[in-house]
Design a protein around this motif. Structure first.
Motif: not given
Length: 607
Positions: A211, A427, A188
């Motif tokens: 990510r 994501p 992250d």
């Protein structure tokens, strides 16, 4: 039955882009990674060679004191050095801030200042001058690293070699520095700030995490679309998310990439490089289609008749195959003959080895996609935006529907929200806009989905069709809704001489259009029509050209609903360009800029 993809890759993804790259170097060391032009020849490097250079440059950044998530700008066109710089920033735990080479000095200074860049990689004197002109406004900018060795002064401006030498000294003292730093980068953690070329106001910096980029590459790999044996030709602006996602895909899949950002060299380069795939904006396919069609029309006679008949047969064969019906033997024989005489030559123009093209960044005209398909060239249309790291959906070589943008990437979701808006979750979604909390809140729904601003629909098989930008739809004063992109795409399929066709008419009683012509295509037409050597402006003002374009507008109108028809139109005396600010670097039209620039002309249609 839709293909279902295994999503177990989500549990085994590399932790960050740095590890994704270092793993690729370890796995594919001796294989070709990149090739790039040096003068008239192409030079090639292996993954090991690229890895060595990246390690040295990353260590150089660490020696200058770069800290995790600190921003480093890249102001350059697409070239091998761009990729080295980006990967070095990733491996040093920094965050790349992209600047298009066509960005003006003021906006360049704004992006470098807003993102608080400590260092900037600058391609040449032009990019360096922009930074030097605004240096007083950039107190946080420590150093510029130039791709042009001749610009280095050893103080404010370093060369790439000088940075690598600093890296050598750093690695002599800290031999495991790059491995240690890369292991500390969290999924992250900020990886890039890509500033969207907004059509109004200041550009917004999209915060994309490690990510997201790792996921994009691994999701393509999981779909088994590409592998180590493929060869990509890359010309797309690396400052744009579409170019950046192709790099993530290369790291995941391990294929080699030939890089040359010069748009005017694309067709020549395809013939030399002979890639198996390439990503492109629809404008590239429109231009190629128009060029081939007009060249055949110029030949005339039997050749033109054979060409037209070939595409008639190719379209019939395609329709039968797509409907799951058998192709009758006489048609099969005809098709094989035309494949040898016509289609193989069309494929040869693109190098002869292309498995497919990937189209993104704007809507691809379905008729042009079908024309290429009839010639045996598959264009897989995908969809996404900078705010979701470029890839949200894509058609698959084994399962595609022309006119759609494919199915969602494995591990992501797409839904249709209020007003038909396409919304995304997964994501790959951004961590917001840099320093713009209000804009971030507006971009997300209350339950955490990204709002795209695009209107669309999902079919029974899960394929997404984009029907327009919500903001681009307009209502005439008679209360009828108009979708400009649909009308504009139709005209581009009909007229091989058009560059841009832009429809207006919000709150007015009829629809009008502004038209620009492709300078190369219209010059070819002029040579065939006793007007060779006439300049562009004179051509578009001539009665002969106006009459020819008028016939195409009449043909368009015959295919439209009465309230959509183009009642008045005008040819502009120039084509739209990135430099004029009327096109984005990914070749999208900035509709509001074109409208503002031609306000009086549009008003005169209703005079």
């Amino acid at each position: 039955m839709p293909i279902t993809h295994d999503t177990s890759f989500l549990e085994h993804m590399p932790q960050n882009v740095a590890i994704q790259f270092l793993d690729r170097v370890a796995t594919s060391g001796s294989k070709e990674a990149f090739r790039f032009p040096r003068g008239d020849a192409w030079e090639s490097v292996t993954w090991s060679q690229a890895g060595d250079r990246v390690r040295r440059l990353a260590a150089g950044l660490l020696s200058l004191g770069l800290e995790p998530e600190q921003r480093v700008g890249i102001a350059s066109s697409t070239r091998y050095e761009w990729i080295l710089a980006d990967l070095a920033i990733m491996c040093a735990a920094g965050a790349t801030t992209t600047v298009y080479p066509s960005t003006g000095a003021e906006d360049t200074a704004y992006i470098v200042g807003d993102s608080e860049c400590r260092f900037v990689f600058a391609e040449d004197a032009t990019q360096l001058e922009k930074l030097q002109a605004h240096r007083d406004e950039l107190p946080g900018l420590d150093k510029v690293i130039s791709f042009d060795e001749g610009l280095a002064d050893g103080q404010f401006v370093l060369s790439m070699d000088a940075l690598a030498e600093l890296g050598d000294a750093y690695l002599a003292e800290h031999p495991d520095a790059i491995e240690s730093v890369s292991k500390e980068i969290r999924p992250d953690q900020l990886a890039t700030l890509i500033y969207t070329s907004g059509t109004t106001g200041r550009p917004k910096g999209v915060r994309t995490l490690h990510r997201a980029w790792v996921f994009e590459g691994e999701a393509i790999k999981a779909q088994d679309i590409l592998n180590e044996d493929d060869l990509q030709f890359l010309w797309l602006p690396m400052a744009h998310s579409f170019g950046k996602v192709l790099l993530s895909t290369q790291l995941a899949c391990g294929f080699a990439t030939a890089i040359d950002g010069r748009v005017e060299k694309i067709v020549d380069n395809l013939g030399v490089v002979k890639p198996t795939f390439m990503g492109a904006a629809p404008r590239i396919f429109e231009k190629a289609h128009a060029r081939i069609v007009t060249m055949q029309a110029a030949e005339g006679g039997a050749k033109e008749k054979i060409f037209k008949k070939a595409f008639e047969v190719g379209t019939k064969v395609d329709a039968l195959k797509m409907a799951g019906k058998p192709v009758p033997l006489p048609l099969k024989v005809q098709h094989a003959l035309f494949d040898k005489l016509v289609f193989s030559k069309v494929r040869e123009r693109f190098g002869g080895r292309v498995k497919f093209f990937i189209s993104g960044s704007a809507a691809l005209n379905a008729e042009i996609a079908q024309w290429f398909h009839a010639a045996g060239i598959l264009i897989l249309e995908g969809y996404g935006m900078t705010e979701n790291a470029a890839g949200a959906t894509v058609n698959h070589p084994d399962q595609y529907k022309i006119g759609t943008v494919g199915m969602p990437f494995p591990g992501t979701e797409v839904r249709i929200g209020d007003g038909g808006e396409v919304q995304l979750k997964g994501p790959h979604i951004m961590a917001g806009y840099h320093n713009r909390d209000e804009a971030t809140a507006e971009a997300m729904t209350a339950d955490g989905w990204l709002r795209t601003g695009d209107k669309g629909e999902l079919d029974a098989d899960g394929f997404l069709r984009i029907t327009g930008r919500i903001k681009e739809l307009f209502k005439t004063s008679g209360g009828k809704y108009i979708a400009p992109p649909a009308i504009e795409a139709k005209f581009k399929a009909i007229c091989p001489y058009v560059s841009q066709f832009m429809v207006f008419g919000a709150e007015r009683n009829f629809v009008v259009a502004l038209i620009t012509l492709d300078p190369d295509a219209i010059a070819g037409w002029a040579a065939e029509n006793e007007m060779g050597g006439t300049d562009y402006t004179e051509l578009v003002r001539s009665e002969k050209v106006r009459s020819m374009i008028g016939d195409y507008v009449d043909e368009l109108n015959s295919q439209l609903n009465r309230w959509e028809t183009i009642k008045k139109w005008e040819l502009l005396d120039h084509d739209l360009t990135i430099e004029s600010g009327e096109l984005t670097p990914s070749l999208k039209v900035k509709r509001s800029v074109v409208e503002a620039n031609n306000e009086d002309l549009i008003a005169s249609f209703y005079g």
